[in-house]
Structures are given as structure tokens and as C-alpha cells.
Design an enzyme around this catalytic site. Structure first.
Site, PDB file in Angstrom:
ATOM      1  N   CYS A  54       0.827  -1.268   0.179  1.00  0.00           N
ATOM      2  CA  CYS A  54      -0.059  -0.058  -0.056  1.00  0.00           C
ATOM      3  C   CYS A  54       0.645   1.129   0.044  1.00  0.00           C
ATOM      4  CB  CYS A  54      -1.013   0.107   1.160  1.00  0.00           C
ATOM      5  SG  CYS A  54      -1.676   1.612   1.495  1.00  0.00           S
ATOM      6  N   CYS A  57       0.117   3.951   2.602  1.00  0.00           N
ATOM      7  CA  CYS A  57       0.508   3.463   4.150  1.00  0.00           C
ATOM      8  C   CYS A  57       1.826   3.588   4.401  1.00  0.00           C
ATOM      9  CB  CYS A  57       0.375   1.555   4.100  1.00  0.00           C
ATOM     10  SG  CYS A  57      -1.375   1.107   3.879  1.00  0.00           S
TER      11      CYS A  57
END
Length: 458
Positions: A54, A57
Site C-alpha cells: 500500500c 500506508c
């Protein structure tokens, strides 16, 4: 001796102070252990649900959670956990708390019951404010609704309540909240910094009456809010309106649309921006596009591209896909423009533009992805005959993964040779033999290959 004593004193004072400068202290605890710590320290639990793939993230981890002011708040208020939603205990926790997007941030009481959640990356100050309000009962959805219904109309409350409605799918209600608040403000309050959110967050087009108000009162807004932020807002509205006129698709072919372009140009002139950015270049492209000469349009795009923002170049390049029904000369010019600027973009954007390029060239893509156990990194060559012409390409690979693509119109037989010293095998002629394999390239199809190559074996 005096110098040594002074230096020692400075170090003795500075070192303890520096220990307080840190980001969020994520604990290596199980959920059960975190609950016990939270119960003992009278704190809540903050969980960052992430995955290794991600991008947002990673951005939060490297750019937000490392900041001192973020750590100061989170370390004081929470027991902090980072949980990989695809590994170990994280799989069950993500399922339990119904995490379906990444990153997702969940705040829990010590007993594990949920207090608040939010998802997506945000700048540090905005993120801290989001969590702080999320766990405060008076800023909860229920608290916001109760306060609004009782008649509270502070700028901060109106901002949060309108956003709550819009995020809940009640866009019409949220818009009504904003408009009613704006309508009741005096001229003096409409330009104040605390109400600038009305224009940055809830005015999406320069055709909105609130935008007209900013244009008409530009100097007053600048005096109280600063020239850079005000002119940036005006520029973004104008640019957003200009972009459809500069794209290859959707030619504005009516008198009404021509008037819209002329009105926009008048608006730009009246705005008299101190930093007009690339607005004049965009306007020149729009004017040539309006005349309908596609060659002239592609020529001026090439001429002006260096002056445009990256996002504007991307919009124009993406729109070139609409030219795939044009003659070969136009498609060749469009493809050339795309190819020349393809490497400016990364990941998904580059991929989308690459597929647009292939469509213009009448090609499809064959992608080969292979794992090779014996070698971590090296080179491979791909060779094939295409319409009687020998093609040869060299590609590098890393982390045991070969990932290459071949663009073509026809099915061809290709050969891949592994140029890796770990696999090189000496021959009687004192040259090295490198293992290779052949396959059929079918444009538009994909293949995954497992290569078991061993030194000394063909």
C-alpha cells in the site's frame, strides 16, 4: 580545561532533550498485551492497519508518523500498534474490525470496543486533528448533529458537520448546510480566514456563486488570507475550467461553447493573477484546438509542453487516445508526443499512457513475468523476427523476477537468453554459453513462467 567543561555541560543538557524528539512509538505487542497496557495506563489503543504493497500506508509511515508533533499527541493518548492486515494476528484483527481499505486507522477502548475509525492518508496536522475530534464525543457524528440542531454555527462546527453529511452520502444536505451558512454571513465575515474553508473545500467550480464572490472581492481576501493562498485558489478554478478546451477529445463545436471559452478568457484577464502559471500556454493550445487542425494542435502541444504542469501534460496525453480513428499521419504524431513524455510518469499513470500509445500504434502488449530461483539479479535478452526484421532487446531484472513486455501487432516466436554469470557455462571454444528458452508471443495475452536454470545444464 574551561572549554572541556563547557562542552561537557552542553552535551549533558542537549542529549536528554533530544530523546523527546521522536515520532509515534508503535509497540511490538499482541492485541491482548496492548489491551492490558491500555487498561493499566488508562489509554485507548490506536491501530494502523496497513499492507506491504500500500503506497499511502508507506507515505503515512515515512512522512507523518515520524513527525515530532504527531508522536507527541499519539504517544500521550494511545498505546500504538502497527498491524499488517495480511500477516499473523493482523488477518483476524482486520476481519474482526471489518477493515476493507488501506490504510485504515481504528481507535479502541482498552476492552477492544471501537471508538472511531478513519481511512486514507492525510497531512500530519490534518490527521492529528481528525483523530482528536474523532474520539471527542462532542465531535462525534452524534455530537455534531446534536450541536448543529441546537443552533450552534461556529465555522469549525459547520465545516465538520457539512463534511460529515457529504461523507455519509448526504451531499445535498451538506451543500445546503454550507449555502445557508454562507448566505447568513456578513460581507465582513465572508472574507475572514476562519471562513476560508467555504471556498477551498466546498466551492468546486468557478461557476459557483461563492467563487464569484471571491473573484469580486479578491483584494479583500488577499489582505486577510494572503496573496499566495487566494491566487492559488483562483488559479485552480480557472485551470479546471480551461482543461476541457485543451484536450484532444470533446472538441467544443458549438457557438455556445465558443462563448464559454471567450467568457473564461475574460475571467482570466479580470483576475489579473500575479502568478498566472501556465494559463496563457493553456489558452494558446485551446485556441488552436478550437480551429480543428489536429496537426497544428499536436505541434503546439509539443511546443508548449515544457511550460505546462505535469498534471496538465498527463490530461492532454491521455486524451490523445481519442485520435485513434484519425489518419496514420495524425496517429503517428500523437504517438510520438506520447512516447517522448512517457518516462515523466510513474506506476499507474505511466501504464495508462503506455496502453494509450499502443492503441494509437495499433499494437497490443505481451507481458512475460518469470521467476528464476538461482539468480537474484542480472540481464536477459529478448530476440524475435517481426515482419522480416530482427528485433533485439536487453532488460535488467532484480529480486529473482523477470518482468518484460513486448508490444507488437503480430504473433511471433521469441527467445529469452539469461545473461547471468551464475549460470554461464564454458564451451570448447572458450566462450560462455547462457541458458535460454523460446516461446510464442501472442499480443494481448499474458504468461507466467517458472524458470529452473542450473549452471552447467542446458
Amino acid at each position: 580545561m574551561k572549554i572541556n567543561l563547557i562542552l561537557f555541560w552542553m552535551i549533558a543538557v542537549i542529549l536528554p532533550l533530544s530523546s523527546f524528539a521522536q515520532g509515534v512509538d508503535f509497540k511490538s505487542l499482541t492485541m491482548k498485551e496492548a489491551q492490558a497496557v491500555a487498561e493499566k495506563e488508562k489509554k485507548m489503543i490506536f491501530i494502523d492497519f496497513y499492507t506491504t504493497w500500500c503506497g499511502p500506508c508507506k507515505m503515512m509511515s515515512s512522512e507523518v508518523f515520524t513527525q515530532d508533533q504527531v508522536g507527541e499527541y499519539f504517544n500521550r493518548a494511545f498505546v500504538n500498534l502497527k498491524v499488517d492486515a495480511e500477516k499473523g494476528e493482523g488477518v483476524e484483527l482486520a476481519k474482526k474490525y471489518q477493515v476493507k481499505a488501506y490504510p485504515t486507522f481504528v481507535v479502541l477502548r482498552a476492552d477492544g470496543t471501537e471508538v472511531y475509525r478513519t481511512a486514507g492518508a492525510r497531512p500530519a496536522d490534518e490527521f492529528v486533528d481528525k483523530i482528536r475530534k474523532g474520539i471527542d464525543p462532542k465531535w462525534s457524528p452524534e455530537g455534531l448533529t446534536r450541536r448543529y440542531e441546537k443552533g450552534e454555527r461556529t465555522p469549525e462546527l459547520v465545516n465538520e458537520y457539512a463534511l460529515l453529511q457529504m461523507e455519509s452520502g448526504n451531499g445535498e444536505i451538506g451543500g445546503k448546510v454550507v449555502q445557508e451558512y454562507f448566505d447568513k454571513l456578513s460581507d465582513r465575515k465572508r472574507v475572514k480566514p476562519e471562513n476560508f474553508f467555504l471556498y477551498t473545500r466546498y466551492t468546486l467550480s468557478y461557476k459557483d456563486p461563492k467563487a464569484d464572490y471571491v473573484f469580486a472581492n479578491k483584494d479583500r481576501f488577499i489582505k486577510l488570507n494572503g496573496q499566495e493562498v487566494v491566487e492559488s485558489l483562483l488559479y485552480n478554478w480557472l485551470r479546471q475550467e480551461m482543461i476541457p478546451f485543451v484536450m484532444a477529445k470533446g472538441v467544443p463545436d458549438t457557438g455556445e461553447n465558443l462563448k464559454a471559452l471567450q467568457d473564461l478568457e475574460t475571467k482570466i484577464q479580470k483576475a489579473a493573477l500575479a502568478n498566472p502559471g501556465c494559463m496563457s500556454e493553456l489558452d494558446e493550445i485551446a485556441r488552436v484546438r478550437w480551429e480543428g487542425d489536429l496537426k497544428a494542435y499536436l505541434d503546439i502541444c509539443r511546443e508548449k509542453f515544457a511550460s505546462l504542469e505535469s498534471k496538465d501534460r498527463f490530461s492532454i496525453l491521455l486524451s490523445l487516445g481519442a485520435l485513434q480513428e484519425e489518419n496514420d499521419a495524425i496517429k503517428t504524431l500523437a504517438a510520438g508526443l506520447l512516447r517522448d513524455h512517457l518516462d515523466e510518469f510513474e506506476k499507474t499513470n505511466r501504464r495508462v499512457l503506455y496502453m494509450t500509445l499502443l492503441n494509437l500504434e495499433g499494437k497490443k502488449e505481451y507481458r512475460l513475468r518469470a521467476s528464476i530461483d538461482g539468480v537474484k539479479k542480472g540481464k536477459v535478452t529478448v530476440s524475435y523476427f517481426l515482419r522480416g526484421k530482427f528485433e533485439w532487446e536487453e532488460h535488467e531484472f532484480d529480486n529473482h523476477i523477470i518482468d518484460i513486455s513486448i508490444a507488437g501487432r503480430d504473433t511471433v516466436a521469441a527467445s529469452v537468453r539469461l545473461l547471468c554469470e551464475e549460470l554461464a557455462c564454458p564451451t570448447a571454444r572458450e566462450t560462455d554459453y547462457y541458458p535460454h528458452f523460446s516461446f510464442i508471443v501472442v499480443p494481448g495475452e499474458a504468461a507466467v513462467v517458472k524458470v529452473d536454470a542450473e549452471k552447467g545444464k542446458v
